[in-house]
Write an enzyme that holds these catalytic residues in place. Structure first.
Site, mmCIF file in Angstrom:
data_model
loop_
_atom_site.group_PDB
_atom_site.id
_atom_site.type_symbol
_atom_site.label_atom_id
_atom_site.label_comp_id
_atom_site.label_asym_id
_atom_site.label_seq_id
_atom_site.Cartn_x
_atom_site.Cartn_y
_atom_site.Cartn_z
ATOM 1 N N ARG A 49 -5.339 -8.652 -10.932
ATOM 2 C CA ARG A 49 -5.937 -9.927 -11.342
ATOM 3 C C ARG A 49 -7.275 -9.646 -12.031
ATOM 4 O O ARG A 49 -7.742 -8.511 -12.043
ATOM 5 C CB ARG A 49 -6.221 -10.782 -10.091
ATOM 6 C CG ARG A 49 -7.149 -10.057 -9.130
ATOM 7 C CD ARG A 49 -7.822 -10.939 -8.125
ATOM 8 N NE ARG A 49 -8.929 -10.234 -7.497
ATOM 9 C CZ ARG A 49 -8.813 -9.387 -6.480
ATOM 10 N NH1 ARG A 49 -7.622 -9.140 -5.963
ATOM 11 N NH2 ARG A 49 -9.880 -8.781 -5.994
ATOM 12 N N LYS B 3 0.818 -1.220 0.000
ATOM 13 C CA LYS B 3 0.000 0.000 0.000
ATOM 14 C C LYS B 3 0.845 1.261 0.000
ATOM 15 O O LYS B 3 0.596 2.181 -0.780
ATOM 16 C CB LYS B 3 -0.902 0.013 1.242
ATOM 17 C CG LYS B 3 -2.184 -0.746 1.092
ATOM 18 C CD LYS B 3 -3.244 -0.152 2.034
ATOM 19 C CE LYS B 3 -4.607 -0.691 1.686
ATOM 20 N NZ LYS B 3 -4.868 -1.987 2.356
ATOM 21 N N HIS C 247 -15.925 -5.833 3.868
ATOM 22 C CA HIS C 247 -15.019 -5.985 2.727
ATOM 23 C C HIS C 247 -15.403 -7.127 1.803
ATOM 24 O O HIS C 247 -14.633 -7.529 0.943
ATOM 25 C CB HIS C 247 -13.569 -6.107 3.190
ATOM 26 C CG HIS C 247 -13.187 -4.991 4.110
ATOM 27 N ND1 HIS C 247 -13.019 -3.710 3.653
ATOM 28 C CD2 HIS C 247 -13.014 -4.945 5.445
ATOM 29 C CE1 HIS C 247 -12.746 -2.919 4.682
ATOM 30 N NE2 HIS C 247 -12.735 -3.640 5.780
HETATM 31 C C1 MV4 Z 1 -10.371 4.111 3.140
HETATM 32 C C2 MV4 Z 1 -11.687 4.411 3.539
HETATM 33 C C3 MV4 Z 1 -11.952 5.692 3.952
HETATM 34 N N1 MV4 Z 1 -10.976 6.611 3.969
HETATM 35 N N2 MV4 Z 1 -9.433 5.077 3.148
HETATM 36 C C4 MV4 Z 1 -10.928 -0.595 2.780
HETATM 37 C C5 MV4 Z 1 -9.919 -1.636 2.351
HETATM 38 C C6 MV4 Z 1 -8.989 -0.941 1.433
HETATM 39 N N3 MV4 Z 1 -9.332 -1.261 0.061
HETATM 40 C C7 MV4 Z 1 -9.151 0.510 1.740
HETATM 41 N N4 MV4 Z 1 -10.420 0.660 2.396
HETATM 42 C C8 MV4 Z 1 -10.898 1.894 2.746
HETATM 43 N N5 MV4 Z 1 -10.006 2.910 2.747
HETATM 44 C C9 MV4 Z 1 -9.749 6.294 3.573
HETATM 45 N N6 MV4 Z 1 -8.786 7.245 3.620
HETATM 46 C C10 MV4 Z 1 -12.633 3.397 3.488
HETATM 47 C C11 MV4 Z 1 -12.239 2.135 3.100
HETATM 48 C C12 MV4 Z 1 -13.262 1.142 3.075
HETATM 49 C C13 MV4 Z 1 -13.613 0.504 1.894
HETATM 50 C C14 MV4 Z 1 -12.988 0.781 0.698
HETATM 51 C C15 MV4 Z 1 -13.326 0.114 -0.453
HETATM 52 C C16 MV4 Z 1 -14.339 -0.834 -0.401
HETATM 53 C C17 MV4 Z 1 -14.969 -1.119 0.751
HETATM 54 C C18 MV4 Z 1 -14.617 -0.456 1.927
HETATM 55 C C19 MV4 Z 1 -15.275 -0.748 3.107
HETATM 56 C C20 MV4 Z 1 -14.923 -0.116 4.252
HETATM 57 C C21 MV4 Z 1 -13.907 0.832 4.233
#
Ligand code: MV4
Length: 512
Positions: free
Chosen positions: A296, A118, A238
């Site tokens: 992927r 990340k 997720h």
């Molecule tokens: C975030 C966010 C809010 N603010 N970053 C979840 C796993 C990873 N893909 C990053 N994620 C998130 N990052 C900031 N700065 C909220 C999430 C997040 C989320 C993102 C994509 C798909 C589903 C999610 C579910 C909960 C939180």
């Protein structure tokens, strides 16, 4: 073009890839674990050959790189398609496949590695001019005091994330300075446990975010395009539940801008094959930020296929064989609206616990504009070894409203007995005004479940058949299933009869 491809996966995605191979006239090799001896993907109807690769537990079969490569060698396959999950984003596996003089149908090991971290990928994206969430990413090993200073600068609420993380592991929302040090410590511990890597980054937390991702596709000749977006905000812990394209939130201008950012992101790591750029989108001010890249093919790729008319799996194979991807960005467009609902064997009323058992009745929806990708059939056992995804129900229609209606009808036609499913739960989401209005954020499911039982109330209105007549139906279904299962079993036994003349029967004990 490849003569023979080994599919290093199972279930619906193995079957999806097998179909693409068949259409391209390529021979196929399926692999199966002890738990999948009778699974559809290893059945002669779908695969030309099937090789047993080990015990039911993924570690001993679908995650065992050595045994997969041995199977590819023994069957004289030219290439391996990893599907999604399992080894699909394992850079070292992609490298090993290449060193074994086989083609990995996917991006290079270097691209996978570059996007796997990340913090590193975020730094690379910033450098490439792709918007990233305001925050701090240094070495990832800053002291608590240093991180506190950075958090103050960013402004609360902040989000602490594990650099090596994925799927929300090692992620903490921090509302004020008082909560910070404890969150840092627990996130570090979780990250160390899950990934053997405690590095953290810290960024501004966006509470009203939507998850909008862009499909990208590159060939080996430097040509890279995007295939528009997918909105995947209906998810819980997720795990995505419903995906759609186009996103109801994007204007043509934003779509163009985000698509160009996605292409820029993928080009920065010299990406080839199918990939996805995940953005977090804040509708309050129409800002978007790069979150991560999935290197992927994704579960939800079918909705993109329907709206763009591009067969992603076929093209994955063709570009891996060196073909040019023939469409320029300007030639690609979105037609109509597609939605995918993931039918899971899980119980929404019981905290979404996986529901295992035998499929006593299993009838898939069908009709114009309806597609089902599934690895299950009547009589199959849903076990605890693998993901409880039963089927992906995909609809395509002229516009969003008609697509929702088509999905609601298709969900009514989808009959499953023997395990509990989330079908009625998805009906409740589709019938909700927030969904109709495109107001579903990434936390929406949890919040709706928490605040009241509204989802379950709606459910009874939408789907009265859930109650009352269920026990009787189960008895009838079981009786009918016995007949059908009997038929099916004899088919499978025929297919598993060892063929003494089989050219791919090998002495190394793959196939039992
Ligand atoms: C975030 C966010 C809010 N603010 N970053 C979840 C796993 C990873 N893909 C990053 N994620 C998130 N990052 C900031 N700065 C909220 C999430 C997040 C989320 C993102 C994509 C798909 C589903 C999610 C579910 C909960 C939180």
């Amino acid at each position: 073009m490849f003569k023979k491809i080994l599919i290093a996966n199972r279930g619906e995605i193995a079957i999806r890839i097998l179909r693409a191979c068949k259409e391209l006239g390529i021979q196929t090799v399926a692999v199966y674990s002890d738990a999948d001896k009778n699974s559809l993907h290893a059945h002669a109807q779908f695969a030309d050959e099937a090789i047993h690769i080990g015990a039911a537990s993924p570690k001993e079969s679908y995650l065992n790189a050595d045994v997969l490569i041995q199977a590819a060698r023994a069957s004289k396959a030219d290439a391996i398609h990893p599907g999604y999950g399992f080894l699909s984003e394992n850079a070292s596996f992609a490298g090993t496949v290449a060193s074994a003089q086989l083609t990995f149908i996917g991006p290079s090991a270097d691209s996978i590695r570059a996007m796997g971290d990340k913090a590193e990928s975020k730094i690379a994206m910033k450098k490439a001019g792709v918007p990233t969430v305001p925050g701090y990413e240094g070495t990832g090993l800053e002291t608590s005091a240093e991180l506190t200073a950075h958090a103050r600068e960013i402004g609360y609420p902040v989000l602490v994330k594990a650099s090596a993380g994925g799927g929300g592991k090692g992620m903490r929302v921090v509302n004020n300075e008082g909560e910070l040090s404890e969150s840092i410590e627990s996130a570090k511990r979780e990250a160390l446990n899950a990934f053997g890597d405690e590095r953290l980054l810290i960024e501004k937390y966006l509470p009203n975010a939507h998850h909008i991702e862009f499909q990208v596709f590159g060939d080996q000749h430097g040509h890279l395009v995007h295939l528009f977006e997918r909105e995947c905000s209906v998810q819980r812990r997720h795990q995505k539940i419903i995906e759609e394209t186009p996103s109801p939130l994007l204007t043509p201008e934003l779509r163009k801008e985000m698509g160009e950012a996605a292409v820029k992101a993928a080009k920065a790591v010299h990406y080839t094959n199918a990939g996805t750029i995940e953005f977090i989108f804040d509708p309050t001010n129409s800002t978007y930020y790069f979150l991560e890249m999935n290197t992927r093919l994704q579960v939800e790729h079918p909705i993109t296929e329907h709206v763009t008319g591009i067969d992603l799996v076929q093209w994955q194979i063709r570009v891996a064989a060196g073909e040019h991807f023939p469409y320029q960005q300007e030639q690609l467009s979105q037609r109509g609206h597609a939605i995918e609902c993931r039918v899971y064997a899980e119980d929404p009323a019981n905290n979404f616990l996986p529901s295992t058992g035998r499929l006593l009745q299993y009838i898939e929806a069908k009709g114009p504009g309806v597609r089902v990708d599934s690895g299950f059939t009547i009589g199959d056992d849903v076990t605890h070894f693998y993901d409880p995804l039963l089927a992906k129900l995909i609809v395509h229609a002229e516009n969003r409203e008609t697509a929702i209606q088509r999905m609601q009808a298709a969900l009514k036609d989808f009959i499953v007995h023997g395990v509990v499913t989330n079908i009625d739960f998805m009906q409740s989401v589709l019938a909700h005004e927030d969904f109709a209005n495109g107001k579903v954020t990434t936390w929406w499911v949890e919040k709706s479940l928490e605040s009241n039982s509204l989802l379950f109330e709606t459910q009874e209105q939408v789907s009265p058949r859930r109650h009352g007549d269920a026990p009787a139906l189960h008895i009838i279904a079981a009786a009918l299933a016995d007949l059908t299962i009997g038929n099916r079993q004899s088919k499978i036994e025929n297919r598993n009869e060892p063929d003494p003349y089989s050219p791919w029967k090998n002495p190394s004990g793959f196939r039992t």
